[in-house]
Design a protein around this motif. Structure first.
Motif, mmCIF file in Angstrom:
data_model
loop_
_atom_site.group_PDB
_atom_site.id
_atom_site.type_symbol
_atom_site.label_atom_id
_atom_site.label_comp_id
_atom_site.label_asym_id
_atom_site.label_seq_id
_atom_site.Cartn_x
_atom_site.Cartn_y
_atom_site.Cartn_z
ATOM 1 N N SER A 30 46.615 -25.753 -73.616
ATOM 2 C CA SER A 30 47.417 -26.449 -74.622
ATOM 3 C C SER A 30 48.413 -27.400 -73.974
ATOM 4 O O SER A 30 48.628 -28.517 -74.464
ATOM 5 C CB SER A 30 48.155 -25.427 -75.496
ATOM 6 N N VAL A 31 49.025 -26.953 -72.884
ATOM 7 C CA VAL A 31 49.967 -27.815 -72.160
ATOM 8 C C VAL A 31 49.262 -29.070 -71.650
ATOM 9 O O VAL A 31 49.799 -30.182 -71.710
ATOM 10 C CB VAL A 31 50.610 -27.034 -70.996
ATOM 11 N N ILE A 32 48.027 -28.906 -71.147
ATOM 12 C CA ILE A 32 47.312 -30.028 -70.544
ATOM 13 C C ILE A 32 46.755 -30.986 -71.598
ATOM 14 O O ILE A 32 46.881 -32.207 -71.466
ATOM 15 C CB ILE A 32 46.174 -29.502 -69.646
ATOM 16 N N PHE A 33 46.165 -30.422 -72.662
ATOM 17 C CA PHE A 33 45.400 -31.263 -73.580
ATOM 18 C C PHE A 33 46.044 -31.460 -74.960
ATOM 19 O O PHE A 33 45.755 -32.461 -75.629
ATOM 20 C CB PHE A 33 43.997 -30.669 -73.785
ATOM 21 N N LEU A 34 46.876 -30.520 -75.422
ATOM 22 C CA LEU A 34 47.334 -30.562 -76.813
ATOM 23 C C LEU A 34 48.819 -30.866 -76.983
ATOM 24 O O LEU A 34 49.250 -31.150 -78.100
ATOM 25 C CB LEU A 34 47.017 -29.216 -77.498
ATOM 26 N N TYR A 35 49.595 -30.777 -75.917
ATOM 27 C CA TYR A 35 51.042 -30.978 -76.055
ATOM 28 C C TYR A 35 51.372 -32.390 -76.543
ATOM 29 O O TYR A 35 52.118 -32.559 -77.516
ATOM 30 C CB TYR A 35 51.738 -30.696 -74.734
ATOM 31 N N GLN A 36 50.826 -33.401 -75.875
ATOM 32 C CA GLN A 36 51.146 -34.780 -76.251
ATOM 33 C C GLN A 36 50.653 -35.128 -77.660
ATOM 34 O O GLN A 36 51.393 -35.748 -78.439
ATOM 35 C CB GLN A 36 50.577 -35.759 -75.227
ATOM 36 N N PRO A 37 49.410 -34.753 -78.039
ATOM 37 C CA PRO A 37 49.009 -34.993 -79.435
ATOM 38 C C PRO A 37 49.918 -34.301 -80.452
ATOM 39 O O PRO A 37 50.180 -34.850 -81.521
ATOM 40 C CB PRO A 37 47.579 -34.434 -79.498
ATOM 41 N N PHE A 38 50.410 -33.103 -80.105
ATOM 42 C CA PHE A 38 51.327 -32.396 -81.006
ATOM 43 C C PHE A 38 52.643 -33.149 -81.150
ATOM 44 O O PHE A 38 53.161 -33.323 -82.264
ATOM 45 C CB PHE A 38 51.576 -30.980 -80.479
ATOM 46 N N ILE A 39 53.197 -33.620 -80.027
ATOM 47 C CA ILE A 39 54.451 -34.377 -80.080
ATOM 48 C C ILE A 39 54.256 -35.672 -80.862
ATOM 49 O O ILE A 39 55.122 -36.078 -81.660
ATOM 50 C CB ILE A 39 54.957 -34.664 -78.653
ATOM 51 N N ASP A 40 53.115 -36.338 -80.662
ATOM 52 C CA ASP A 40 52.841 -37.571 -81.418
ATOM 53 C C ASP A 40 52.753 -37.278 -82.913
ATOM 54 O O ASP A 40 53.239 -38.067 -83.744
ATOM 55 C CB ASP A 40 51.535 -38.200 -80.934
ATOM 56 N N ALA A 41 52.139 -36.135 -83.254
ATOM 57 C CA ALA A 41 51.973 -35.797 -84.671
ATOM 58 C C ALA A 41 53.315 -35.489 -85.335
ATOM 59 O O ALA A 41 53.587 -35.947 -86.446
ATOM 60 C CB ALA A 41 51.032 -34.613 -84.816
ATOM 61 N N ILE A 42 54.182 -34.724 -84.657
ATOM 62 C CA ILE A 42 55.469 -34.382 -85.280
ATOM 63 C C ILE A 42 56.450 -35.551 -85.216
ATOM 64 O O ILE A 42 57.455 -35.549 -85.940
ATOM 65 C CB ILE A 42 56.098 -33.135 -84.627
ATOM 66 N N SER A 43 56.173 -36.549 -84.370
ATOM 67 C CA SER A 43 57.024 -37.740 -84.319
ATOM 68 C C SER A 43 56.633 -38.766 -85.375
ATOM 69 O O SER A 43 57.393 -39.699 -85.630
ATOM 70 C CB SER A 43 56.945 -38.384 -82.929
ATOM 71 N N GLU A 44 55.457 -38.594 -85.965
ATOM 72 C CA GLU A 44 54.982 -39.560 -86.954
ATOM 73 C C GLU A 44 55.917 -39.700 -88.156
ATOM 74 O O GLU A 44 56.162 -40.816 -88.628
ATOM 75 C CB GLU A 44 53.575 -39.174 -87.414
ATOM 76 N N PRO A 45 56.466 -38.588 -88.710
ATOM 77 C CA PRO A 45 57.434 -38.760 -89.817
ATOM 78 C C PRO A 45 58.638 -39.602 -89.430
ATOM 79 O O PRO A 45 59.151 -40.374 -90.250
ATOM 80 C CB PRO A 45 57.838 -37.320 -90.156
ATOM 81 N N LEU A 46 59.089 -39.484 -88.184
ATOM 82 C CA LEU A 46 60.229 -40.290 -87.738
ATOM 83 C C LEU A 46 59.842 -41.760 -87.635
ATOM 84 O O LEU A 46 60.648 -42.648 -87.972
ATOM 85 C CB LEU A 46 60.726 -39.775 -86.381
ATOM 86 N N LYS A 47 58.621 -42.030 -87.194
ATOM 87 C CA LYS A 47 58.150 -43.412 -87.150
ATOM 88 C C LYS A 47 58.043 -44.003 -88.560
ATOM 89 O O LYS A 47 58.331 -45.187 -88.771
ATOM 90 C CB LYS A 47 56.798 -43.483 -86.441
#
Length: 208
Positions: A30-47
């Motif tokens: 998860s750290v290698i493959f899913l962390y960045q997609p997760f951060i991008d997904a939860i940052s989408e409302p802020l965008k």
């Protein structure tokens, strides 16, 4: 076959270690493959807030170690979720030998309903998250910015999803319990009415 206490503890230890290893492997992946997609997904409302409301909203990592802390924290959360089938399987293999056939049926029925409620809860909570974030930040005064502490924001999202899952599971089982009790009461009333009707018909048959 009956087992001694030491054997039960040994089996529990072995299954716990297997579940822990699976969780650790899932966390690393998860750290290698899913962390960045997760951060991008939860940052989408802020965008979306930045684009729609012409406001500055972003995540803030307030210390030197905060990015690494959140990397490990989020990886552990996702790893626990991904490894759920493994530790659930290990838990069942440990518990099932002690259960009777009827209890096993109840357990599998409970698990089936819980998995369905879990899937619904994840989908609905994740789908409604952008609206919740925007609704909570809309009270920002004109000219203000939303520089949100990343650990606080991630903790909010985890708690929001967890409590939504808890609500979905409890509401599902409460409704199912009410339905079962209603069906049971209707069956009892039907049996009582049938018994009363048959007992009322007997004197008439005797008189004839």
């Amino acid at each position: 076959a009956r087992m001694e206490l030491k054997e039960h503890l040994r089996e529990f230890r072995d299954r716990f270690i297997k579940a822990a290893i699976a969780t650790a492997i899932a966390a690393v992946l998860s750290v290698i493959f899913l962390y960045q997609p997760f951060i991008d997904a939860i940052s989408e409302p802020l965008k979306q807030i930045n684009a729609a409301d012409n406001r500055f909203a972003t995540l803030n990592y307030g210390s030197i170690s905060s990015p690494f802390d959140q990397l490990i924290r989020v990886g552990t959360y996702i790893g626990l979720g991904l490894a759920a089938p493994v530790w659930l399987y290990q838990g069942l293999r440990f518990l099932l030998p002690a259960l009777h056939t009827k209890e096993k049926k109840y357990l599998f029925g409970f698990l089936s309903g819980s998995i369905f409620a879990f899937a619904c809860g994840v989908f609905i909570s994740w789908y409604s998250l952008p609206g919740v974030v925007r609704a909570l930040t809309m009270f920002t005064p004109p000219g203000g910015s939303n520089v949100i502490d990343a650990p606080t924001y991630i903790s909010f999202i985890v708690k929001f999803i967890f409590f939504f899952l808890l609500y979905m599971s409890l509401s599902f089982w409460l409704k199912l319990d009410i339905l079962c009790r209603t069906v049971e009461m209707e069956a009892i009333l039907f049996m009582l009415e049938s018994t009363y009707a048959s007992s009322s018909a007997r004197p008439l048959l005797l008189e004839n």
